[in-house]
Write a protein that holds these residues in place. Sequence first.
Motif, mmCIF file in Angstrom:
data_model
loop_
_atom_site.group_PDB
_atom_site.id
_atom_site.type_symbol
_atom_site.label_atom_id
_atom_site.label_comp_id
_atom_site.label_asym_id
_atom_site.label_seq_id
_atom_site.Cartn_x
_atom_site.Cartn_y
_atom_site.Cartn_z
ATOM 1 N N ILE A 139 46.024 29.850 40.387
ATOM 2 C CA ILE A 139 46.577 31.181 40.627
ATOM 3 C C ILE A 139 45.883 32.157 39.679
ATOM 4 C CG2 ILE A 139 48.665 32.608 40.512
ATOM 5 C CD1 ILE A 139 50.219 29.849 40.853
ATOM 6 N N GLU A 140 45.724 31.705 38.425
ATOM 7 C CA GLU A 140 45.173 32.589 37.398
ATOM 8 C C GLU A 140 44.573 31.766 36.267
ATOM 9 O OE1 GLU A 140 47.737 35.955 36.028
ATOM 10 O OE2 GLU A 140 47.581 34.952 34.094
ATOM 11 N N VAL A 146 41.176 38.073 32.578
ATOM 12 C CA VAL A 146 41.977 37.334 33.553
ATOM 13 C C VAL A 146 41.245 37.269 34.883
ATOM 14 C CG1 VAL A 146 44.183 37.253 34.783
ATOM 15 C CG2 VAL A 146 44.111 38.088 32.439
ATOM 16 N N LYS A 147 41.180 36.055 35.436
ATOM 17 C CA LYS A 147 40.593 35.858 36.768
ATOM 18 C C LYS A 147 41.704 35.334 37.668
ATOM 19 C CE LYS A 147 36.360 36.686 35.371
ATOM 20 N NZ LYS A 147 35.634 37.873 35.727
ATOM 21 N N ARG A 148 41.855 35.949 38.839
ATOM 22 C CA ARG A 148 42.904 35.536 39.773
ATOM 23 C C ARG A 148 42.309 34.869 41.007
ATOM 24 N NH1 ARG A 148 47.013 37.585 37.187
ATOM 25 N NH2 ARG A 148 46.962 39.668 36.336
ATOM 26 N N GLY A 149 43.057 33.894 41.532
ATOM 27 C CA GLY A 149 42.613 33.193 42.729
ATOM 28 C C GLY A 149 41.885 31.915 42.364
ATOM 29 N N GLY A 175 39.137 31.536 39.411
ATOM 30 C CA GLY A 175 39.784 30.853 38.286
ATOM 31 C C GLY A 175 39.051 29.595 37.866
#
Length: 136
Positions: A40-41, A9-12, A16
Amino acid sequence: MSEKEGGIVKRGHEEGVKFAVSLLEEFDLPSGLLPLANVIEAGFVRSTGYMWILQQKKVEHQFKMISKLVSYDTNIHGYIQKKKIIKLKGVKAKELILWPPVNEIIVEDPPTGKIHFKSLAGVTKTFPVEAFAAGQ
């Protein structure tokens, strides 16, 4: 058990988008296929191919080369494989006055320079792959 279990998961927004583009490139899909805004994600489960992207608001993007308006929902998800995305949800392409959902995206293999978009209604549209290059 969630489809997202065991996923990366990558946030931002920046992380993202970078992650989503790297997935498209890894699976031989055009890098401009998902013009995203305010991500967001973004996530991916390598064992199943399940990918998802959450963005703050719906995005509409005009692919100029083919004069096609495409809508990307706040939640886009599906299964990514070599040269294709299946069971796709959250993407619609404008056809006259309708917005049929795009269910499958397939790049021809061996490469012919064509990409196919299938809707749940069974309608397939074919375009040149370069129409979805980054920056289009």
